[in-house]
Design an enzyme around this catalytic site. Structure first.
Site, PDB file in Angstrom:
ATOM      1  N   ARG A  72      33.643 -12.747   4.035  1.00  0.00           N
ATOM      2  CA  ARG A  72      34.599 -11.886   3.074  1.00  0.00           C
ATOM      3  C   ARG A  72      33.626 -11.232   2.213  1.00  0.00           C
ATOM      4  NH1 ARG A  72      37.065 -14.701  -0.544  1.00  0.00           N
ATOM      5  NH2 ARG A  72      36.053 -16.876  -0.224  1.00  0.00           N
TER       6      ARG A  72
ATOM      7  N   ASN B 223      23.870 -15.089  -0.596  1.00  0.00           N
ATOM      8  CA  ASN B 223      25.056 -14.248  -1.242  1.00  0.00           C
ATOM      9  C   ASN B 223      26.200 -15.169  -1.568  1.00  0.00           C
ATOM     10  OD1 ASN B 223      26.972 -11.816  -1.411  1.00  0.00           O
ATOM     11  ND2 ASN B 223      28.044 -13.301   0.195  1.00  0.00           N
TER      12      ASN B 223
ATOM     13  N   TYR C 234      29.040 -20.559 -14.559  1.00  0.00           N
ATOM     14  CA  TYR C 234      28.888 -19.382 -13.927  1.00  0.00           C
ATOM     15  C   TYR C 234      27.487 -18.954 -14.102  1.00  0.00           C
ATOM     16  CZ  TYR C 234      29.343 -15.173 -10.732  1.00  0.00           C
ATOM     17  OH  TYR C 234      29.129 -14.029  -9.925  1.00  0.00           O
TER      18      TYR C 234
END
Ligand code: NAP
Length: 246
Positions: free
Chosen positions: A14, A89, A154
């Site tokens: 995606r 990624n 994160y």
């Protein structure tokens, strides 16, 4: 088409990964499409590219697991003969107050967004170092550069990706392997699904180029870093962010 170069793209079912697969496939690379949970999306992408006779293979791997990563890289070399480019990624995000982050949240974030880069990169280097050639492109985030409130884990993982990129670029320079990092701004993918329209408008208004990024903005930057035009670039952080962070 003369398929002489091979790229492995993680998290390619995606969003940014998918757009990156499409760019490399169209430009004549052999592409290994990695996915984990989104099997239907990954198969649809694979079939659409196969239909156009591009050279693509599909492999399901949880990139936070060493044995699965090892199997994926071996599969890629068996199928395509070599690996020239790795695009790290795949990633996840989570919004939480720092005091509410659990041990499990922390470990999951670090394992998927940072430890996976360690695993995938080590596994491809088994092939890149002997061939004295290769390009590694790590996808970090602007939040790894400047920090995001309510996304400390994160931001930490993405800052780690930046540190890994810089240090590894120094170590691998003599082996003619370039290691670079892309730190995207706000890009329209499923990762933004927790934002409402008002928040998206605010982000857009705070972006000098007056728009959010699209996956292709990042895919093109990745393709450039993988190309011969970027042979003298290593250890760099490039941030396609529309001017959101300057
Ligand atoms: P996305 O649309 O949510 O896609 C995330 C991808 O990562 C999916 O293909 C997913 O695969 C994969 N993934 C997650 N966990 C995985 C695992 N354990 N093993 C293998 N694959 C896994 O997100 P995106 O926006 O394209 O993000 C791509 C990268 O860009 C991430 O590293 C993200 O942090 C970074 N980034 C995004 C933005 C943004 O605004 N969108 C900004 C800065 C940086 P499955 O669904 O198959 O599991």
């Amino acid at each position: 088409m003369d398929y002489t170069k091979t790229v492995v793209i993680t998290g390619a079912s995606r969003g940014i990964g998918k757009a990156t697969v499409e760019v490399f496939a169209r430009q004549g690379y052999n592409v290994l499409i990695n996915f984990n949970k989104s099997e239907k999306d990954a198969i649809a992408l694979y079939e659409s590219l196969k239909e156009k006779e591009f050279s693509v293979k599909l492999f399901k791997t949880d990139i936070s697991k060493r044995t699965e990563v090892n199997a994926m890289i071996k599969f890629c070399v068996n199928e395509f003969g070599t690996i020239d480019v790795l695009v790290n990624n795949a990633g996840i995000c989570q919004e939480k107050l720092f005091i509410d982050i659990t041990d499990e949240d922390w470990d999951r974030m670090i394992n998927i967004n940072l430890k996976s880069v360690f695993f995938c990169t080590q596994e491809v280097l088994k092939y890149m170092i002997p061939q004295k050639k290769g390009k590694i492109i790590n996808i970090s985030s602007i939040w790894g550069m400047v920090g995001a409130s309510c996304e400390v884990h994160y931001s930490t993982a993405k800052a780690g990706v930046i540190g890994l990129t810089k240090a590894l670029a120094k170590e691998l320079g003599p082996s003619n392997i370039q290691v670079n990092c892309i730190a995207p701004g706000i890009i329209q993918t499923d990762m933004l699904s927790s934002y409402n329209q008002e928040q998206l408008n605010m982000l857009r208004e705070n972006t000098p180029l007056m728009r959010l990024g699209s996956p292709i903005d990042i895919a093109m930057c990745t393709f450039f870093l993988a190309s011969q035009h970027a042979d003298f670039i290593t250890g760099q952080i490039i941030s396609p962010n529309g001017g959101f962070v300057i």
